[in-house]
Design a protein around this motif. Sequence first.
Motif, mmCIF file in Angstrom:
data_model
loop_
_atom_site.group_PDB
_atom_site.id
_atom_site.type_symbol
_atom_site.label_atom_id
_atom_site.label_comp_id
_atom_site.label_asym_id
_atom_site.label_seq_id
_atom_site.Cartn_x
_atom_site.Cartn_y
_atom_site.Cartn_z
ATOM 1 N N LYS A 1 0.938 -1.356 0.046
ATOM 2 C CA LYS A 1 -0.193 -0.110 0.143
ATOM 3 C C LYS A 1 0.669 1.294 0.198
ATOM 4 C CE LYS A 1 -4.290 -1.788 2.143
ATOM 5 N NZ LYS A 1 -5.012 -1.863 3.274
ATOM 6 N N VAL A 2 1.871 1.344 0.866
ATOM 7 C CA VAL A 2 2.681 2.418 0.791
ATOM 8 C C VAL A 2 3.401 2.650 -0.511
ATOM 9 C CG1 VAL A 2 5.005 3.215 1.653
ATOM 10 C CG2 VAL A 2 3.463 2.232 3.202
ATOM 11 N N LEU A 3 3.924 1.586 -1.149
ATOM 12 C CA LEU A 3 4.459 1.587 -2.338
ATOM 13 C C LEU A 3 3.545 2.401 -3.789
ATOM 14 C CD1 LEU A 3 6.570 -1.882 -2.647
ATOM 15 C CD2 LEU A 3 7.308 0.366 -2.261
ATOM 16 N N GLN A 4 2.241 1.732 -3.595
ATOM 17 C CA GLN A 4 1.265 2.058 -4.391
ATOM 18 C C GLN A 4 0.894 3.779 -4.366
ATOM 19 O OE1 GLN A 4 0.127 0.437 -7.213
ATOM 20 N NE2 GLN A 4 -0.580 2.491 -7.507
ATOM 21 N N ARG A 5 1.130 4.254 -2.961
ATOM 22 C CA ARG A 5 0.489 5.346 -2.582
ATOM 23 C C ARG A 5 1.807 6.239 -3.122
ATOM 24 N NH1 ARG A 5 -2.492 7.546 1.135
ATOM 25 N NH2 ARG A 5 -3.689 5.517 0.811
ATOM 26 N N TYR A 6 2.904 5.789 -3.095
ATOM 27 C CA TYR A 6 4.112 6.650 -3.643
ATOM 28 C C TYR A 6 4.342 6.716 -5.114
ATOM 29 C CZ TYR A 6 6.255 6.803 1.001
ATOM 30 O OH TYR A 6 6.693 7.307 2.560
ATOM 31 N N ARG A 7 3.769 5.624 -5.665
ATOM 32 C CA ARG A 7 3.837 5.616 -7.191
ATOM 33 C C ARG A 7 2.592 6.569 -7.283
ATOM 34 N NH1 ARG A 7 3.558 -0.322 -6.460
ATOM 35 N NH2 ARG A 7 5.573 -1.041 -6.898
ATOM 36 N N ASP A 8 1.539 6.849 -6.622
ATOM 37 C CA ASP A 8 0.404 7.569 -7.087
ATOM 38 C C ASP A 8 0.986 9.148 -7.156
ATOM 39 O OD1 ASP A 8 -1.068 5.550 -7.498
ATOM 40 O OD2 ASP A 8 -2.165 5.788 -5.555
ATOM 41 N N VAL A 9 1.809 9.529 -6.003
ATOM 42 C CA VAL A 9 2.322 10.680 -5.732
ATOM 43 C C VAL A 9 3.364 10.917 -6.934
ATOM 44 C CG1 VAL A 9 3.976 11.944 -4.502
ATOM 45 C CG2 VAL A 9 2.417 10.691 -3.409
ATOM 46 N N LEU A 10 4.098 10.117 -7.434
ATOM 47 C CA LEU A 10 4.957 10.237 -8.581
ATOM 48 C C LEU A 10 4.226 10.418 -9.852
ATOM 49 C CD1 LEU A 10 7.786 7.537 -8.106
ATOM 50 C CD2 LEU A 10 8.136 9.948 -8.129
ATOM 51 N N THR A 11 3.026 9.926 -10.080
ATOM 52 C CA THR A 11 2.374 10.072 -11.265
ATOM 53 C C THR A 11 1.950 11.490 -11.391
ATOM 54 O OG1 THR A 11 1.583 7.604 -11.261
ATOM 55 C CG2 THR A 11 0.252 9.625 -12.653
ATOM 56 N N LEU A 12 1.428 12.156 -10.116
ATOM 57 C CA LEU A 12 0.982 13.506 -9.918
ATOM 58 C C LEU A 12 2.559 14.297 -10.169
ATOM 59 C CD1 LEU A 12 -1.375 13.239 -6.887
ATOM 60 C CD2 LEU A 12 -1.931 13.874 -9.386
ATOM 61 N N HIS A 13 3.411 13.968 -9.620
ATOM 62 C CA HIS A 13 4.558 14.816 -9.893
ATOM 63 C C HIS A 13 5.056 14.880 -11.386
ATOM 64 C CE1 HIS A 13 8.839 16.242 -9.318
ATOM 65 N NE2 HIS A 13 9.136 15.114 -10.045
ATOM 66 N N HIS A 14 4.974 13.825 -11.998
ATOM 67 C CA HIS A 14 5.187 14.097 -13.583
ATOM 68 C C HIS A 14 4.496 14.999 -14.317
ATOM 69 C CE1 HIS A 14 8.254 10.854 -13.379
ATOM 70 N NE2 HIS A 14 7.235 9.814 -13.125
ATOM 71 N N ARG A 15 3.100 15.094 -13.729
ATOM 72 C CA ARG A 15 2.282 16.078 -14.252
ATOM 73 C C ARG A 15 2.491 17.611 -13.924
ATOM 74 N NH1 ARG A 15 -4.316 15.284 -15.060
ATOM 75 N NH2 ARG A 15 -4.816 16.999 -16.280
ATOM 76 N N TYR A 16 2.739 17.602 -12.611
ATOM 77 C CA TYR A 16 2.474 19.009 -12.162
ATOM 78 C C TYR A 16 4.103 19.310 -11.632
ATOM 79 C CZ TYR A 16 -2.445 18.346 -11.981
ATOM 80 O OH TYR A 16 -3.608 18.033 -12.356
ATOM 81 N N GLU A 17 4.949 18.426 -11.198
ATOM 82 C CA GLU A 17 6.382 18.961 -11.179
ATOM 83 C C GLU A 17 6.505 19.822 -9.733
ATOM 84 O OE1 GLU A 17 7.737 21.015 -14.790
ATOM 85 O OE2 GLU A 17 8.077 18.863 -15.773
ATOM 86 N N PHE A 18 5.725 19.389 -8.797
ATOM 87 C CA PHE A 18 6.104 19.983 -7.372
ATOM 88 C C PHE A 18 7.389 19.235 -6.904
ATOM 89 C CE2 PHE A 18 2.882 16.366 -7.285
ATOM 90 C CZ PHE A 18 3.639 15.475 -6.543
ATOM 91 N N PRO A 19 8.002 20.079 -5.984
ATOM 92 C CA PRO A 19 9.414 19.490 -5.359
ATOM 93 C C PRO A 19 8.965 18.465 -4.550
ATOM 94 C CG PRO A 19 8.868 21.853 -4.927
ATOM 95 C CD PRO A 19 7.636 21.437 -5.560
ATOM 96 N N LEU A 20 10.117 17.282 -4.426
ATOM 97 C CA LEU A 20 10.171 16.223 -3.700
ATOM 98 C C LEU A 20 11.180 16.013 -2.937
ATOM 99 C CD1 LEU A 20 9.455 13.453 -6.533
ATOM 100 C CD2 LEU A 20 7.828 14.410 -4.959
ATOM 101 N N THR A 21 11.116 15.231 -1.658
ATOM 102 C CA THR A 21 12.238 15.207 -0.694
ATOM 103 C C THR A 21 12.285 13.641 -0.498
ATOM 104 O OG1 THR A 21 11.078 15.540 1.030
ATOM 105 C CG2 THR A 21 12.497 17.494 0.064
ATOM 106 N N ILE A 22 13.411 13.244 0.004
ATOM 107 C CA ILE A 22 13.608 11.800 0.418
ATOM 108 C C ILE A 22 14.133 11.933 2.015
ATOM 109 C CG2 ILE A 22 14.887 9.807 0.457
ATOM 110 C CD1 ILE A 22 14.585 9.743 -2.622
ATOM 111 N N SER A 23 13.525 10.983 2.796
ATOM 112 C CA SER A 23 14.150 10.997 4.190
ATOM 113 C C SER A 23 14.010 9.546 4.578
ATOM 114 C CB SER A 23 13.174 11.868 5.083
ATOM 115 O OG SER A 23 11.897 11.151 5.085
ATOM 116 N N THR A 24 14.835 9.138 5.494
ATOM 117 C CA THR A 24 14.860 8.008 6.323
ATOM 118 C C THR A 24 14.145 7.968 7.492
ATOM 119 O OG1 THR A 24 16.829 8.370 7.693
ATOM 120 C CG2 THR A 24 17.332 7.596 5.374
#
Length: 213
Positions: free
Chosen positions: A141-164
Motif C-alpha cells: 500500500k505504501v509503495l502504491q501510494r508513492y507511485r500515485d504521488v510520482l504520477t502527480l509529480h510527473h504532471r505538475y512537477e512539485f518538489p520532492l524530498t527523501i527521508s529515512t
Amino acid sequence: MSLTDACVHPFPAGDSSIRRMALEARQLGLSGLVAIDTPPGIVEGMKVTRGVIIAATQVKEVLSTLRKVPRADTLVMVNATDPGFVRAVIGLKSVHILRHVHKAEKYAFDHVAARMAADHGVAVDFDLRPVVYYRGVPRQKVLQRYRDVLTLHHRYEFPLTISTNSRSILDMRGPRELRALSALFDMDEVVFDGIAPAVDRLLSPGNPVRVIG
C-alpha cells in the motif's frame, strides 16, 4: 551526488547524537541532514538544517505552532491527514514539506493538492522507513501510494524530498541505497537526481550557516 536526508531524529528523540549522525551521513556520502528540533549549522563537516514536524489535525493548530517556529532557517513539515487539511496547509506560506502521505486518507493528496504544491513550492516527502520495515500488504500500500504521488509529480512537477526518518545511525542510508529503495516505487534516475537540491531550494537562499564546535 549531492543529497540531503530530509528527516532524522537525533538524541534525545533518537539514540544517536547529531555529531554521530553527521559523521555517519558524511561517511555514507550524503551532503546534508534535516535534523528535527536541532540547531542548524555545520557538524562534522555536514550541513545540518533544523526541521520542525507539525502533527496536527486542525489547521488552527498548525497556525498556532507556526507562530512559535524560528522562520529563517527552519524547514517546516506537516503530516498529511485528509483532503481539506492538506489543501489548507499547502496554502500556508511557512509550510515547506508535506509528509506522511502514505498514512493519510487515500485521496488526501490528489491532483488539486498537487497543483497547489507546485504553485506554492511545497515538497512532498517520501519517507523510506515504511519501505524498509513494513512487510506484506501494508508495504504494498505504501509503495502504491508513492507511485500515485510520482504520477502527480510527473504532471505538475512539485518538489520532492527523501527521508529515512532515522532515530539511530543504524537506520541511516547512503545515496546508493536510497536510490535502490526509491526504485521499488518506480522512481527513475532522472527524478531521483532532481531531488538532490530540493531542501536548499525550499529555504530562502543566503541563510546564515553557523559552525558548531
